[in-house]
Design an enzyme around this catalytic site. Structure first.
Site, PDB file in Angstrom:
ATOM      1  N   PRO A  71       0.818  -1.055   0.027  1.00 35.87           N
ATOM      2  CA  PRO A  71       0.013   0.120  -0.248  1.00 35.87           C
ATOM      3  C   PRO A  71       0.878   1.350   0.093  1.00 35.87           C
ATOM      4  CG  PRO A  71      -0.308  -1.138   2.167  1.00 35.87           C
ATOM      5  CD  PRO A  71       0.741  -2.005   1.093  1.00 35.87           C
ATOM      6  N   LEU A  76       5.403   1.757   4.516  1.00 37.30           N
ATOM      7  CA  LEU A  76       5.887   0.711   4.256  1.00 37.30           C
ATOM      8  C   LEU A  76       6.866   0.543   3.135  1.00 37.30           C
ATOM      9  CD1 LEU A  76       2.770  -1.585   4.795  1.00 37.30           C
ATOM     10  CD2 LEU A  76       4.412  -0.990   6.608  1.00 37.30           C
ATOM     11  N   SER A  79       7.591   3.496  -2.033  1.00 45.01           N
ATOM     12  CA  SER A  79       8.341   4.418  -3.090  1.00 45.01           C
ATOM     13  C   SER A  79       9.728   4.031  -3.135  1.00 45.01           C
ATOM     14  CB  SER A  79       8.438   5.842  -2.601  1.00 45.01           C
ATOM     15  OG  SER A  79       9.012   6.154  -1.708  1.00 45.01           O
ATOM     16  N   ALA A  81      10.963   0.739  -2.766  1.00 45.18           N
ATOM     17  CA  ALA A  81      10.838  -0.601  -3.597  1.00 45.18           C
ATOM     18  C   ALA A  81      10.507  -0.384  -5.121  1.00 45.18           C
ATOM     19  CB  ALA A  81       9.751  -1.258  -2.692  1.00 45.18           C
ATOM     20  N   ASP A 123      14.886   2.730   4.033  1.00 45.83           N
ATOM     21  CA  ASP A 123      14.121   2.222   3.245  1.00 45.83           C
ATOM     22  C   ASP A 123      14.673   1.500   2.043  1.00 45.83           C
ATOM     23  OD1 ASP A 123      12.328   3.360   4.985  1.00 45.83           O
ATOM     24  OD2 ASP A 123      10.925   4.211   3.150  1.00 45.83           O
TER      25      ASP A 123
HETATM   26  O1  PMV Z   1       7.438   6.943   7.478  1.00 45.09           O
HETATM   27  P1  PMV Z   1       8.394   5.890   7.440  1.00 45.09           P
HETATM   28  O2  PMV Z   1       7.876   4.677   7.914  1.00 45.09           O
HETATM   29  O3  PMV Z   1       9.336   5.790   6.268  1.00 45.09           O
HETATM   30  O4  PMV Z   1       9.543   6.009   8.861  1.00 45.09           O
HETATM   31  C1  PMV Z   1       9.977   7.179   9.264  1.00 45.09           C
HETATM   32  C2  PMV Z   1      10.941   6.924  10.182  1.00 45.09           C
HETATM   33  C3  PMV Z   1      11.780   8.388  10.918  1.00 45.09           C
HETATM   34  O5  PMV Z   1      12.627   7.756  11.702  1.00 45.09           O
HETATM   35  C4  PMV Z   1      10.478   9.078  11.522  1.00 45.09           C
HETATM   36  C5  PMV Z   1      12.181   9.050   9.619  1.00 45.09           C
HETATM   37  C6  PMV Z   1      13.414   8.492   9.077  1.00 45.09           C
HETATM   38  O6  PMV Z   1      13.507   9.036   7.885  1.00 45.09           O
HETATM   39  O7  PMV Z   1      13.954   7.571   9.611  1.00 45.09           O
END
Ligand code: PMV
Length: 289
Positions: A71, A76, A79, A81, A123
């Site tokens: 989603p 999660l 972008s 991925a 990510d």
């Molecule tokens: O929005 P998400 O799930 O990608 O998480 C952000 C996580 C933070 O630590 C708040 C910000 C970051 O860039 O690490």
């Protein structure tokens, strides 16, 4: 034609604290995004700035087809991925000989550009390499993979990661005497949790502690609290906000036999549940279809 896929991610520990150089632990999870790239020798109309960024970075043109099971805008890592899988598919289709490391670095640069400087390499690293990744300052290393039974609850409450990061920064500026020790405590939780990744009962306790500390940072939301309590009542070992908070998702670590009960409890609280687990593989080539 080349088809590649990459996994989404979930933060297990340390979100927000990682922004201040503290450690964090993130894990690649099962929903994947599938990207097919074809060398058509003619440009295709842009579908997203991330995909444009991939073609621009690698200096080629082609057509792209995306099938995402993650989603979007839920925290999660959809972008990242998409970006990692698109770069890999272009690399393959055009025989550009980029390494995995090149892909991870380029994907991070693209995310940073599209998100106007607000991106952490978490990510893109997790999506590229898969498994469990320990982030500390500028360094990232993979931890031994563990099979975990996770249920993610999407509160369906929209949130903005950059707004939540900003909010924590303001609170830290106003109350450093309170917030700095909280960030230190989150660091303590992450560093202790590393040693219990294979012990779900113990790990759940650390998740609960991490959640309480995130609440102090002001990134909770009544609907997230409802889902977290519902998951714990249904038998989860632990449950916490995952990602930026203020909406978005929570994650529960469950005994295998209870994961569907936990998912049911989350769905009964007007949220969307996703039963998932670790994806030990990062970006990978799929059979052309
Ligand atoms: O929005 P998400 O799930 O990608 O998480 C952000 C996580 C933070 O630590 C708040 C910000 C970051 O860039 O690490």
């Amino acid at each position: 034609m080349a088809t590649w896929s990459a996994p989404g991610k979930v933060f297990l520990f340390g979100e927000h604290a990682v922004v201040y150089g503290k450690p964090g632990i993130a894990m690649a999870i099962k929903p994947r995004v599938y990207v097919t790239v074809r060398n058509t020798k003619r440009p295709q109309r842009a579908k997203s700035p991330y995909i444009d960024g991939c073609f621009e970075t690698l200096g080629v043109m082609g057509s792209v087809y995306i099938n995402s099971q993650i989603p979007s805008s839920s925290g999660l890592g959809s972008s990242a991925a998409v970006t990692v899988a698109t770069l890999s598919a272009i690399n393959d289709e055009f025989s550009l000989h980029k390494t995995r490391e090149d892909i991870a670095n380029m994907a991070f640069e693209i995310e940073k550009t599209v998100q106007k400087g607000r991106a952490s390499p978490t990510d893109t690293t997790v999506s590229t390499y898969g498994g469990i990744v320990f982030i500390s300052g500028g360094s990232r290393r993979r931890l031994p993979p563990q099979n975990m039974h996770l249920v993610i609850g999407d509160s369906l409450v929209s949130h903005s990661t950059s707004k939540m990061v900003e909010q924590v920064a303001e609170l830290k500026k106003k109350h450093p005497e309170i917030i700095d020790p909280v960030l230190d405590a989150i660091e303590g939780v992450s560093l202790s949790a590393i040693h219990h990744l294979g012990n779900p009962r113990e790990l759940g306790r650390y998740m609960n502690m991490n959640n309480s500390l995130l609440e102090v940072l002001g990134v909770g939301h009544p609907q997230l609290s409802r889902l977290i309590l519902a998951a714990r009542s249904a038998g989860a070992f632990g449950a916490k906000i995952t990602g930026a908070g203020g909406g978005g998702c929570m994650v529960a670590l469950c005994p295998k036999q209870l994961k569907h009960r936990v998912a049911g409890a989350i769905e009964a609280s007007e949220a969307r549940a996703l039963v998932t687990g670790i994806d030990t593989e990062g970006v990978r080539k799929e059979k052309n279809v």
